[in-house]
Design an enzyme around this catalytic site. Structure first.
Site, PDB file in Angstrom:
ATOM      1  N   LYS A  74       0.806  -1.232   0.000  1.00 18.74           N
ATOM      2  CA  LYS A  74       0.000   0.000   0.000  1.00 18.74           C
ATOM      3  C   LYS A  74       0.836   1.276   0.000  1.00 18.74           C
ATOM      4  CE  LYS A  74      -4.250  -1.815   2.015  1.00 18.74           C
ATOM      5  NZ  LYS A  74      -5.302  -1.593   3.015  1.00 18.74           N
ATOM      6  N   ASP A 110     -10.582   3.139   1.694  1.00 16.08           N
ATOM      7  CA  ASP A 110     -10.864   2.696   3.071  1.00 16.08           C
ATOM      8  C   ASP A 110     -11.662   3.756   3.836  1.00 16.08           C
ATOM      9  OD1 ASP A 110      -9.676   0.199   2.933  1.00 16.08           O
ATOM     10  OD2 ASP A 110      -7.708   0.952   3.520  1.00 16.08           O
TER      11      ASP A 110
END
Ligand code: ATR
Length: 281
Positions: A74, A110
């Site tokens: 990420k 997210d």
């Protein structure tokens, strides 16, 4: 007539991680592809850290629509993206790469996933004080979402207070204050929403041990852990008659904007999808 199999014009996307075999994303996106009758493919791409950039540029060159990015990539995805959305910039990590017109767009879904899940459960984070447990990557996403939603009073509680202080400083938002660990009765006594962003309570880990007695009767307890679905924290909250929100919804809601970016269809997060995922969890 279509037999449901992808054609030569199918849009292709997938998930990159190392390891990637436990990822639920192929099941999730596969369900939506079938439900919406999309001419598309979603595949797992196991990519080791050292090969990440080469693999991403190769997948982009091969004409994929994009990829989801999971552990351990990420941060690297954040670094190689040509453009970042506001959530990715604030969180410092990318979980979705979209390949468009020769450019690599980095997004973080997210934070919107966290908020969409709360809203689907009828929770408005702006109604009262929010107490966030943890100061890791998941806490960053929750904080960004809460700040964006206009939460007026966000208390950050972490075992290592220094990490919480650093995080609060980075966000530079006066709504965020760092409170002592373990969380005090005073902080709990007017908390409207309690959020666990730590890994505590996950299968194989110790429980997040908080005495929930001081929480007001209308408080909501949200755990972003989803294995098991009912963590010891949520079980305790339910035992006290409090409203609870489990972590599966956030997983589903963070995937929806990625699916839309890859395949051009906004998928639904509903009970049928939830049931399907529960069967494979
Ligand atoms: P993620 O990216 O999933 O949020 P992380 O960055 O490793 O994972 O963060 C884990 C969070 O869980 C941290 O807030 C961590 O607290 P520390 O900053 O003190 O490490 C918290 N955490 C993990 N194990 C814990 C434990 N046994 N007790 C209390 N907090 C714990």
């Amino acid at each position: 007539m279509s037999d449901g199999a992808p054609t030569g014009a199918a849009r292709v996307a997938g998930v990159t991680g190392w390891p990637v075999e436990h990822s639920l994303s192929p099941r999730l996106h596969g369900f939506w592809l079938r439900r919406h009758g999309v001419d598309g493919v979603y595949a797992p791409f196991p990519v080791a850290a050292a090969a990440f950039e080469t693999a991403i540029r190769g997948l982009a060159a091969a004409g994929l629509s994009g990829v989801n990015v999971t552990v351990p990539h990420k941060r690297r995805a954040f670094e190689i993206a040509d453009e970042l959305d506001a959530a990715a910039r604030a969180i410092g990590a990318v979980n979705t790469l979209v390949f468009r017109d020769g450019r690599i767009l980095g997004r973080n879904t997210d934070a919107p996933g966290f908020m969409a899940n709360l809203r689907q459960h009828g929770v408005d984070p702006a109604v009262g004080p929010v107490t966030v447990m943890g100061a890791g990557g998941a806490a960053r996403a929750a904080l960004h979402a809460l700040v964006q939603a206009g939460a007026p009073d966000i208390r950050l509680v972490n075992r290592t207070p220094e990490s919480a202080r650093k995080l609060a400083e980075e966000f530079g938002n006066t709504a965020i204050t760092v409170q002592p660990y373990p969380v005090s009765q005073a902080v709990l006594s007017d908390t409207a929403l309690l959020v666990n962003t730590t890994s505590l309570g996950m299968t194989g880990q110790a429980a997040l041990d908080i005495d929930l007695t001081p929480l007001p009767a209308q408080a909501v307890v949200h755990d972003i852990v989803y294995v098991p679905l009912e963590t010891p924290l949520l079980a305790a909250a339910r035992g006290r008659g409090l409203k609870t929100v489990d972590g599966l919804g956030m997983l589903l809601h963070q995937a929806a904007p990625a699916f839309e970016a890859f395949y051009g269809v906004r998928p639904e997060v509903d009970a049928a999808l939830r049931r399907h995922l529960l069967e494979v969890l």
